[in-house]
Enzyme design. Structure first.
Site, PDB file in Angstrom:
ATOM      1  N   CYS A  90      -0.587   3.427 -10.852  1.00 50.34           N
ATOM      2  CA  CYS A  90      -1.318   2.409 -10.161  1.00 50.34           C
ATOM      3  C   CYS A  90      -3.010   3.015 -10.420  1.00 50.34           C
ATOM      4  O   CYS A  90      -3.403   1.853 -10.639  1.00 50.34           O
ATOM      5  CB  CYS A  90      -0.959   2.811  -8.662  1.00 50.34           C
ATOM      6  SG  CYS A  90       0.479   2.103  -8.248  1.00 50.34           S
ATOM      7  N   LYS A 133       2.748  13.603  -9.065  1.00 47.17           N
ATOM      8  CA  LYS A 133       2.549  14.185  -8.025  1.00 47.17           C
ATOM      9  C   LYS A 133       3.894  14.475  -7.485  1.00 47.17           C
ATOM     10  O   LYS A 133       4.757  14.085  -7.690  1.00 47.17           O
ATOM     11  CB  LYS A 133       1.718  12.923  -6.910  1.00 47.17           C
ATOM     12  CG  LYS A 133       2.453  11.677  -6.638  1.00 47.17           C
ATOM     13  CD  LYS A 133       1.998  10.935  -5.773  1.00 47.17           C
ATOM     14  CE  LYS A 133       2.879  10.301  -4.734  1.00 47.17           C
ATOM     15  NZ  LYS A 133       2.463   9.507  -3.813  1.00 47.17           N
ATOM     16  N   ALA A 151      -9.159  18.225  -4.928  1.00 44.79           N
ATOM     17  CA  ALA A 151      -9.600  18.463  -6.376  1.00 44.79           C
ATOM     18  C   ALA A 151      -8.477  18.976  -6.996  1.00 44.79           C
ATOM     19  O   ALA A 151      -7.577  19.584  -6.366  1.00 44.79           O
ATOM     20  CB  ALA A 151     -10.955  19.315  -6.681  1.00 44.79           C
ATOM     21  N   GLU A 159       4.410   6.496  -3.689  1.00 44.19           N
ATOM     22  CA  GLU A 159       5.545   7.145  -4.219  1.00 44.19           C
ATOM     23  C   GLU A 159       5.709   8.394  -3.313  1.00 44.19           C
ATOM     24  O   GLU A 159       4.649   9.239  -3.201  1.00 44.19           O
ATOM     25  CB  GLU A 159       5.654   7.365  -5.566  1.00 44.19           C
ATOM     26  CG  GLU A 159       5.735   5.722  -6.221  1.00 44.19           C
ATOM     27  CD  GLU A 159       5.666   6.220  -7.823  1.00 44.19           C
ATOM     28  OE1 GLU A 159       6.157   7.139  -8.389  1.00 44.19           O
ATOM     29  OE2 GLU A 159       5.224   5.208  -8.538  1.00 44.19           O
ATOM     30  N   PHE A 174       0.664  -1.256   0.055  1.00 43.58           N
ATOM     31  CA  PHE A 174      -0.164   0.046   0.088  1.00 43.58           C
ATOM     32  C   PHE A 174       0.993   1.183  -0.002  1.00 43.58           C
ATOM     33  O   PHE A 174       0.419   2.225   0.231  1.00 43.58           O
ATOM     34  CB  PHE A 174      -0.879  -0.008   1.127  1.00 43.58           C
ATOM     35  CG  PHE A 174      -1.811  -1.096   1.200  1.00 43.58           C
ATOM     36  CD1 PHE A 174      -3.041  -0.959   0.270  1.00 43.58           C
ATOM     37  CD2 PHE A 174      -1.681  -2.017   2.034  1.00 43.58           C
ATOM     38  CE1 PHE A 174      -3.971  -1.962   0.118  1.00 43.58           C
ATOM     39  CE2 PHE A 174      -2.732  -3.404   2.030  1.00 43.58           C
ATOM     40  CZ  PHE A 174      -3.668  -3.081   1.099  1.00 43.58           C
ATOM     41  N   LYS A 190      -6.904  -5.358  -2.617  1.00 44.55           N
ATOM     42  CA  LYS A 190      -5.784  -4.327  -2.951  1.00 44.55           C
ATOM     43  C   LYS A 190      -6.502  -3.495  -4.258  1.00 44.55           C
ATOM     44  O   LYS A 190      -6.578  -2.361  -4.106  1.00 44.55           O
ATOM     45  CB  LYS A 190      -4.455  -4.915  -3.338  1.00 44.55           C
ATOM     46  CG  LYS A 190      -3.576  -4.149  -4.294  1.00 44.55           C
ATOM     47  CD  LYS A 190      -3.121  -3.056  -3.703  1.00 44.55           C
ATOM     48  CE  LYS A 190      -2.329  -1.867  -4.516  1.00 44.55           C
ATOM     49  NZ  LYS A 190      -1.403  -1.078  -3.966  1.00 44.55           N
TER      50      LYS A 190
END
Ligand code: UGA
Length: 431
Positions: free
Chosen positions: A252, A312, A244, A144, A141, A196
């Site tokens: 993923c 991200k 948002a 990154e 879980f 998962k």
């Protein structure tokens, strides 16, 4: 995930040997160099290699024979139809079987559709009918950008095992963490595999819910940031993953959502909610592009600066990056696109060769007609807005991550397009 698992397992005190089919990666690792950016990874890698607990081998044969447990951490990329491509999982199982001197516990860590472990089991048995392997599922879980922290201090550990021996080995692998009170959830294998996919699909759903609300707030002149704060203050909902923006990306969510949908369909269960989650995600990107078009009228020939290219913050990963998807769309519309990212510049350029790279945010803003925030890197929060504005031709900022404060942007004289919130605070709106 493989490298982070190696480092984390070594840190927990285990003897770890890692391998990969890419010889260049192994060569880099043997030199103590991490092949990608992840906070803390370089330091932990050096520490664990120096401790003698962690080493890397070029072939499965170099690492498998003496192992009590083998983690399979290979990628499960999407096929054209959206299914999980499990060829690398099968190849790994074959490699493990052929390199093994004795049977061991084979741990499926890659994200796979339920039922995959049974295939792995059959493959191992076909290759080595002389050995007794156990297969367990142990989905990961980690996120990154905070992968080591997530691996060493997880919210929970999930183990799916169908035999006492498999479960026993997994309990001992994770004992250093369960001793510290971290919950080990034990289920059967299929449940663990499915859980998962269920988690990733649900997290993507939360994000899409927030993105749909952002659109509604734009039409209704309400503030999505406040709406999700209200929602998140209810512990039944929770505030996380309600941010948002221009959409989720990465290796993923997009592929796991598609694979989960394909999986349920094959079972005969239609789950159109999942397709809707993906559609809203695309809409979030389109909405951001629409703001650029609205601000610039004609995009062709205009210079658009993108702040952040990684999918991200905290990573150099550009796979399924919304920022890069936007770059491609803008290039196709004839814009000159220049981007800056603290870590992901090279990867982005390799993916979108037409993208110009800037050495920092101010250089990206130089002579730009519009600046789009695509990734909320922490360093962007403290940018000097006056300097940014004076570098630009038009003072237009499209904030795909609601990084900036609307009041500060208004005071600085920017034409500001936030996501799902009014561009001006109430007292500056007039009537
Ligand atoms: C995700 C899951 O969070 C992990 O639990 C999981 O282990 C991992 O996938 C995986 O299956 O390997 P990751 O892709 O590293 O982790 O990154 P996230 O932090 O989940 O972010 C995914 C995307 O969602 C990013 O593009 C991020 O910008 C976006 N996001 C996230 C939002 O747009 N809004 C949010 O509120 C949260």
């Amino acid at each position: 995930m493989g490298l982070v698992t190696c480092v984390a397992m070594a840190r927990l005190g285990h003897e770890v040997a890692g391998t990969d089919t890419d010889p260049e990666k192994i060569a880099e690792l043997r030199d103590g160099r991490a092949p990608f950016f992840e906070p803390g990874l370089r330091e932990y890698l050096a520490e664990q290699m120096a401790s003698g607990r962690l080493r890397f081998g070029g072939r499965a044969r170099d690492v498998v024979p003496t192992a009590e447990a083998v983690f399979i951490c290979v990628g499960t990329p999407p096929t054209a139809a959206g299914d999980a491509n499990l060829a690398a999982v099968e190849r790994s199982a074959i490699d493990v079987a052929r390199s093994a001197d004795e049977g061991m516990v084979v741990i499926e860590k890659s994200t796979v559709p339920a039922g995959t472990a049974e295939r792995v089991k059959v493959t191992l048995a076909r290759e080595r009918p002389d050995l007794e392997f156990e297969v367990v599922s142990n989905p990961e879980f980690l996120r990154e950008g905070r992968a080591l922290r997530d691996a060493l201090e997880p919210h929970r550990i999930l183990v799916g095992a169908d035999s006492p021996r498999g479960l026993e080995v997994m309990r001992s692998v994770y004992e250093p963490l369960s001793k510290r009170g971290i919950r080990l959830i034990e289920t059967d294998i299929r449940t663990a595999e499915l859980a998962k996919h269920a988690c990733n699909a649900f997290l993507a759903l939360k994000i899409s819910y927030a993105n749909a609300l952002a659109r509604i707030c734009e039409f209704a002149e309400a503030d999505v940031e406040a709406v999700v704060d209200v929602m998140g203050s209810d512990p039944r909902i929770g505030r996380e993953f309600l941010k948002a923006g221009l959409g989720y990306g990465g290796y993923c969510f997009p592929k796991d959502l598609a694979a989960f949908e394909r999986f349920t369909r094959k079972l005969g269960y239609e789950f159109p909610l999942l397709a809707e989650v993906a559609r809203i995600n695309e809409e979030a990107l389109e909405a951001t592009l629409e703001k650029v078009r609205d601000a610039l009228w004609n995009v062709e020939g205009k210079r658009v600066a993108l702040l952040g290219l990684a999918y991200k913050p905290g990573t150099d990963d550009v796979r399924f990056s919304p920022g890069l998807a936007l770059a491609r769309r803008l290039v196709a519309l004839g814009a000159v696109v220049v981007g800056y990212d603290p870590q992901a510049g090279e990867g982005a350029k390799a993916d979108v060769p037409d993208l110009e790279l800037a050495p920092d945010a101010y250089a990206a803003a130089e002579a730009a007609h519009c600046l789009v925030v695509c990734t909320e890197w922490e360093e962007f929060r403290s940018l000097d807005l006056t300097r940014l504005r004076s570098a630009m031709v038009y003072p237009v900022v499209v904030d795909g991550r609601n990084l900036f404060d609307p009041r500060a942007m208004a005071e600085e004289g920017f034409t500001y397009y936030p996501t799902g919130r009014p561009p001006l605070p109430p007292d500056l709106r007039g009537t």
